[in-house]
Design a protein around this motif. Structure first.
Motif, mmCIF file in Angstrom:
data_model
loop_
_atom_site.group_PDB
_atom_site.id
_atom_site.type_symbol
_atom_site.label_atom_id
_atom_site.label_comp_id
_atom_site.label_asym_id
_atom_site.label_seq_id
_atom_site.Cartn_x
_atom_site.Cartn_y
_atom_site.Cartn_z
ATOM 1 N N GLN A 1 0.857 -1.173 0.000
ATOM 2 C CA GLN A 1 0.000 0.000 0.000
ATOM 3 C C GLN A 1 0.895 1.226 0.000
ATOM 4 O O GLN A 1 1.834 1.315 0.776
ATOM 5 N N GLN A 2 0.630 2.148 -0.912
ATOM 6 C CA GLN A 2 1.453 3.347 -1.023
ATOM 7 C C GLN A 2 0.692 4.547 -0.508
ATOM 8 O O GLN A 2 -0.533 4.615 -0.617
ATOM 9 N N GLY A 3 1.446 5.473 0.056
ATOM 10 C CA GLY A 3 0.816 6.660 0.600
ATOM 11 C C GLY A 3 1.794 7.792 0.723
ATOM 12 O O GLY A 3 2.868 7.774 0.126
ATOM 13 N N LYS A 4 1.418 8.753 1.536
ATOM 14 C CA LYS A 4 2.226 9.954 1.700
ATOM 15 C C LYS A 4 2.628 10.096 3.161
ATOM 16 O O LYS A 4 1.789 10.074 4.052
ATOM 17 N N ALA A 5 3.948 10.269 3.377
ATOM 18 C CA ALA A 5 4.493 10.501 4.711
ATOM 19 C C ALA A 5 4.708 11.994 4.893
ATOM 20 O O ALA A 5 5.188 12.679 3.989
ATOM 21 N N VAL A 6 4.347 12.487 6.069
ATOM 22 C CA VAL A 6 4.499 13.901 6.399
ATOM 23 C C VAL A 6 5.045 13.996 7.821
ATOM 24 O O VAL A 6 4.595 13.263 8.703
ATOM 25 N N VAL A 7 6.013 14.891 8.027
ATOM 26 C CA VAL A 7 6.506 15.178 9.370
ATOM 27 C C VAL A 7 5.827 16.450 9.860
ATOM 28 O O VAL A 7 5.815 17.458 9.156
ATOM 29 N N VAL A 8 5.255 16.384 11.048
ATOM 30 C CA VAL A 8 4.573 17.522 11.655
ATOM 31 C C VAL A 8 5.442 18.019 12.805
ATOM 32 O O VAL A 8 5.781 17.248 13.702
ATOM 33 N N ARG A 9 5.780 19.286 12.784
ATOM 34 C CA ARG A 9 6.669 19.859 13.805
ATOM 35 C C ARG A 9 5.879 20.362 15.007
ATOM 36 O O ARG A 9 5.892 21.556 15.315
ATOM 37 N N ASN A 10 5.209 19.458 15.656
ATOM 38 C CA ASN A 10 4.469 19.721 16.892
ATOM 39 C C ASN A 10 4.535 18.464 17.742
ATOM 40 O O ASN A 10 4.723 17.369 17.200
ATOM 41 N N PRO A 11 4.344 18.581 19.043
ATOM 42 C CA PRO A 11 4.286 17.377 19.872
ATOM 43 C C PRO A 11 3.048 16.547 19.512
ATOM 44 O O PRO A 11 1.997 17.106 19.183
#
Length: 165
Positions: free
Chosen positions: A32-42
């Protein structure tokens, strides 16, 4: 102890950022393919609760803690199809202290949990050794970095094409 508190204690990590992953489609090989995102919050309790209920996007905790130690790490095995039962049997036969979980993409996350914090560098070395022993050299290892800095999320973006929210 609530489920959220229990998981937060087991998967304690970064308190400045977290990852998310949203499945977009299934590739022809079963991944399964998707999108990874880093969120700069706790990460919030609501994100933990949604993750535990299986609500996307999933929550990805960064294992490195503020003092550059870890209490867990992971080998990410992206192989499709993957013989999960065979992998578990091999780990048991070799008496490795690892826990296997099927990943959302259909591969495996092979976790190591420690009773006491260890340096992120030590966690990486041990997991790389385990990956080699399992015939899985070169797999992605978490934690990715050995020292935490405010810039570590930028390193993830540049090295792995992860975008930010």
């Amino acid at each position: 102890m609530t489920d959220i508190a229990k998981f937060k204690s087991i998967f304690e990590g970064s308190n400045i950022a977290y990852g998310t992953y949203k499945i977009e489609r299934e590739a022809g090989n079963g991944k399964q393919q998707g999108k990874a995102v880093v969120v700069r919050n706790p990460p919030t309790d609501d994100l933990w609760e949604r993750h535990l209920r299986g609500v996307e996007p999933s929550l990805g905790i960064i294992p490195i803690r503020p003092d550059n130690t870890c209490i867990w790490g992971c080998i990410d095995i992206d192989q499709y199809p993957l013989d999960l039962k065979g992998l578990v049997e091999k780990i048991r036969r070799l008496n490795l202290p690892l826990v296997v979980c099927r990943s959302k993409s259909g591969g495996a996350h092979v976790f190591l949990f420690t009773k006491e914090p260890v340096s992120a560098a030590e966690m990486q070395r041990y997991l790389n050794t385990c990956a080699s022993i399992l015939g899985e050299s070169g797999r992605e290892i978490f934690p990715k970095q050995t020292e935490r800095s405010e810039e570590h999320t930028s390193e993830l973006q540049s090295r792995f094409g992860i975008s930010y929210a």
